[in-house]
Design a protein around this motif. Structure first.
Motif, PDB file in Angstrom:
ATOM      1  N   LEU A  81       0.859  -1.266  -0.127  1.00  0.00           N
ATOM      2  CA  LEU A  81      -0.039  -0.006  -0.009  1.00  0.00           C
ATOM      3  C   LEU A  81       0.878   1.331  -0.025  1.00  0.00           C
ATOM      4  O   LEU A  81       0.578   2.114  -0.724  1.00  0.00           O
ATOM      5  N   LYS A  82       1.903   1.183   0.883  1.00  0.00           N
ATOM      6  CA  LYS A  82       2.940   2.519   0.918  1.00  0.00           C
ATOM      7  C   LYS A  82       3.433   2.892  -0.518  1.00  0.00           C
ATOM      8  O   LYS A  82       3.798   3.919  -0.728  1.00  0.00           O
ATOM      9  N   HIS A  83       3.435   1.745  -1.391  1.00  0.00           N
ATOM     10  CA  HIS A  83       4.203   2.101  -2.758  1.00  0.00           C
ATOM     11  C   HIS A  83       3.349   2.223  -3.860  1.00  0.00           C
ATOM     12  O   HIS A  83       3.925   2.494  -5.019  1.00  0.00           O
ATOM     13  N   LEU A  84       1.903   2.268  -3.553  1.00  0.00           N
ATOM     14  CA  LEU A  84       1.095   2.580  -4.657  1.00  0.00           C
ATOM     15  C   LEU A  84       1.203   3.921  -4.987  1.00  0.00           C
ATOM     16  O   LEU A  84       1.309   4.937  -4.069  1.00  0.00           O
ATOM     17  N   PRO A  85       0.983   4.215  -6.240  1.00  0.00           N
ATOM     18  CA  PRO A  85       1.103   5.689  -6.774  1.00  0.00           C
ATOM     19  C   PRO A  85       0.174   6.654  -6.017  1.00  0.00           C
ATOM     20  O   PRO A  85       0.560   7.799  -5.710  1.00  0.00           O
ATOM     21  N   ASP A  86      -0.911   6.373  -5.576  1.00  0.00           N
ATOM     22  CA  ASP A  86      -2.006   7.221  -5.129  1.00  0.00           C
ATOM     23  C   ASP A  86      -1.788   7.234  -3.470  1.00  0.00           C
ATOM     24  O   ASP A  86      -2.478   8.017  -2.895  1.00  0.00           O
ATOM     25  N   ALA A  87      -0.827   6.445  -3.026  1.00  0.00           N
ATOM     26  CA  ALA A  87      -0.871   6.567  -1.381  1.00  0.00           C
ATOM     27  C   ALA A  87      -0.463   7.723  -0.647  1.00  0.00           C
ATOM     28  O   ALA A  87      -1.046   8.062   0.357  1.00  0.00           O
ATOM     29  N   ASP A  88       0.649   8.503  -1.277  1.00  0.00           N
ATOM     30  CA  ASP A  88       0.775   9.834  -0.860  1.00  0.00           C
ATOM     31  C   ASP A  88      -0.308  10.851  -0.704  1.00  0.00           C
ATOM     32  O   ASP A  88      -0.582  11.565   0.252  1.00  0.00           O
TER      33      ASP A  88
END
Length: 94
Positions: free
Chosen positions: A38-45
């Motif tokens: 989850l932390k590395h998915l594009p929209d996570a930030d």
């Protein structure tokens, strides 16, 4: 059952790698693996910056949907090579 090697795993499409890694993580109840993905998915930030205030519910839902789509293997963008590597690494470990 023998563990698949790097070449065998690398030949698989990203969707197959994701499905296999998620199945293994579910079997092991490995929440840490899911969290790392989850932390590395594009929209996570962008999703992490939303505060959940009533005036941001629309964007919050949109970000949640975007994250779900990414978890399903769609819209991985530039993160796809990193996620492929994470899936291969996870599947290579015993």
């Amino acid at each position: 059952m023998t563990m698949p090697g790097f070449a065998e795993l690398d030949a698989l499409p990203t969707d197959e790698l994701r499905e296999r890694a998620f199945a293994k993580a579910r079997e092991k109840h490995d929440v840490r693996f899911f969290w790392s993905v989850l932390k590395h998915l594009p929209d996570a930030d962008r999703a992490a910056t939303l505060d959940g205030a009533p005036n941001s519910i629309g964007p919050t839902v949109d970000e949640a949907v975007a994250l779900w789509r990414e978890l399903e293997g769609r819209d991985l963008g530039e993160q796809e090579p990193l996620l492929r590597a994470a899936f291969i690494d996870y599947l290579s470990r015993q």
